[in-house]
Design a protein around this motif. Structure first.
Motif, PDB file in Angstrom:
ATOM      1  N   LEU A  13       0.825  -1.207   0.000  1.00 49.04           N
ATOM      2  CA  LEU A  13       0.000   0.000   0.000  1.00 49.04           C
ATOM      3  C   LEU A  13       0.863   1.262   0.000  1.00 49.04           C
ATOM      4  O   LEU A  13       0.585   2.212  -0.736  1.00 49.04           O
ATOM      5  CB  LEU A  13      -0.964  -0.007   1.189  1.00 49.04           C
ATOM      6  CG  LEU A  13      -2.071  -1.053   1.090  1.00 49.04           C
ATOM      7  CD1 LEU A  13      -2.790  -1.187   2.417  1.00 49.04           C
ATOM      8  CD2 LEU A  13      -3.042  -0.715  -0.023  1.00 49.04           C
ATOM      9  N   GLU A  40       2.289   2.047  -3.329  1.00 51.74           N
ATOM     10  CA  GLU A  40       1.291   2.576  -4.261  1.00 51.74           C
ATOM     11  C   GLU A  40       0.869   3.996  -3.899  1.00 51.74           C
ATOM     12  O   GLU A  40       0.010   4.570  -4.553  1.00 51.74           O
ATOM     13  CB  GLU A  40       0.054   1.676  -4.258  1.00 51.74           C
ATOM     14  CG  GLU A  40       0.302   0.295  -4.798  1.00 51.74           C
ATOM     15  CD  GLU A  40      -0.896  -0.617  -4.618  1.00 51.74           C
ATOM     16  OE1 GLU A  40      -1.912  -0.195  -4.012  1.00 51.74           O
ATOM     17  OE2 GLU A  40      -0.823  -1.762  -5.080  1.00 51.74           O
ATOM     18  N   SER A  74      -0.588   4.803  -0.998  1.00 54.80           N
ATOM     19  CA  SER A  74      -1.704   4.751  -0.052  1.00 54.80           C
ATOM     20  C   SER A  74      -1.154   4.798   1.370  1.00 54.80           C
ATOM     21  O   SER A  74       0.047   4.724   1.582  1.00 54.80           O
ATOM     22  CB  SER A  74      -2.512   3.469  -0.249  1.00 54.80           C
ATOM     23  OG  SER A  74      -3.078   3.427  -1.524  1.00 54.80           O
ATOM     24  N   ASP A 116     -12.538   6.279   4.381  1.00 58.02           N
ATOM     25  CA  ASP A 116     -12.307   7.177   3.255  1.00 58.02           C
ATOM     26  C   ASP A 116     -12.243   8.619   3.749  1.00 58.02           C
ATOM     27  O   ASP A 116     -12.432   8.895   4.938  1.00 58.02           O
ATOM     28  CB  ASP A 116     -13.343   6.971   2.146  1.00 58.02           C
ATOM     29  CG  ASP A 116     -14.737   7.470   2.492  1.00 58.02           C
ATOM     30  OD1 ASP A 116     -14.925   8.149   3.531  1.00 58.02           O
ATOM     31  OD2 ASP A 116     -15.661   7.196   1.711  1.00 58.02           O
ATOM     32  N   GLU A 124      -6.442   3.970   4.738  1.00 54.33           N
ATOM     33  CA  GLU A 124      -7.138   5.133   4.197  1.00 54.33           C
ATOM     34  C   GLU A 124      -7.337   4.884   2.715  1.00 54.33           C
ATOM     35  O   GLU A 124      -6.380   4.586   1.986  1.00 54.33           O
ATOM     36  CB  GLU A 124      -6.314   6.402   4.397  1.00 54.33           C
ATOM     37  CG  GLU A 124      -7.051   7.640   3.936  1.00 54.33           C
ATOM     38  CD  GLU A 124      -6.241   8.885   4.178  1.00 54.33           C
ATOM     39  OE1 GLU A 124      -5.950   9.579   3.193  1.00 54.33           O
ATOM     40  OE2 GLU A 124      -5.900   9.149   5.346  1.00 54.33           O
ATOM     41  N   VAL A 125      -8.580   4.948   2.273  1.00 49.72           N
ATOM     42  CA  VAL A 125      -8.906   4.607   0.895  1.00 49.72           C
ATOM     43  C   VAL A 125      -9.561   5.787   0.172  1.00 49.72           C
ATOM     44  O   VAL A 125     -10.136   6.662   0.802  1.00 49.72           O
ATOM     45  CB  VAL A 125      -9.847   3.382   0.821  1.00 49.72           C
ATOM     46  CG1 VAL A 125      -9.184   2.163   1.429  1.00 49.72           C
ATOM     47  CG2 VAL A 125     -11.169   3.656   1.506  1.00 49.72           C
ATOM     48  N   TYR A 159      -7.751  -3.174  -2.552  1.00 49.39           N
ATOM     49  CA  TYR A 159      -6.797  -3.173  -1.444  1.00 49.39           C
ATOM     50  C   TYR A 159      -6.456  -4.569  -0.931  1.00 49.39           C
ATOM     51  O   TYR A 159      -5.347  -4.802  -0.468  1.00 49.39           O
ATOM     52  CB  TYR A 159      -7.327  -2.301  -0.304  1.00 49.39           C
ATOM     53  CG  TYR A 159      -7.694  -0.927  -0.802  1.00 49.39           C
ATOM     54  CD1 TYR A 159      -6.707   0.001  -1.077  1.00 49.39           C
ATOM     55  CD2 TYR A 159      -9.006  -0.588  -1.074  1.00 49.39           C
ATOM     56  CE1 TYR A 159      -7.013   1.249  -1.594  1.00 49.39           C
ATOM     57  CE2 TYR A 159      -9.330   0.657  -1.573  1.00 49.39           C
ATOM     58  CZ  TYR A 159      -8.342   1.571  -1.847  1.00 49.39           C
ATOM     59  OH  TYR A 159      -8.646   2.796  -2.359  1.00 49.39           O
TER      60      TYR A 159
END
Length: 115
Positions: A16, A19, A21, A42, A99-100, A109
């Motif tokens: 993550l 990427e 994230s 989110d 956290e998305v 994810y």
């Protein structure tokens, strides 16, 4: 052979981060076989708690993969109660918060199980 919980969580968070994230280990569980719960949040404050999927939903061709299913969505109080209940039952579980951008697409994810 199934990866240990500690190794799986470490690989997830590193992937993550690579990427761009954000993820954090809120609660560290048993390194070898602790259950893993994932809390998605989110930017709008929505959240969803995922936990280990039932064994019946695992793909027979890939039985070593970890699968998750939705437990609670958009109810912070219910999520906290569920996690408190899990702590009393099995204090050796992992809790990873991610956290998305889109809470509706958790498959982006981690692997999820239908149902």
């Amino acid at each position: 052979m199934r990866l240990t919980s500690g190794f799986w969580v470490s690989a997830l968070t590193k992937r993550l981060f690579s990427e761009g994230s954000f993820a954090t280990v809120v609660q560290k569980g048993a390194m070898e076989a602790g259950s893993i719960f994932i809390l998605l949040r989110d930017r709008l404050g929505r959240q969803a708690l995922y936990g280990p999927a039932a064994q019946a939903v695992y793909d027979e061709a890939r039985p070593d993969e970890r699968r998750f299913s939705l437990i609670i969505e958009d109810d912070e109080e219910a999520i906290e109660k569920r996690l408190d209940r899990e702590r009393r039952f099995d204090p050796d579980f992992w809790l990873v918060e991610i956290e998305v951008a889109e809470i509706e697409r958790p498959d982006r994810y981690f692997d999820i199980a239908a149902g």
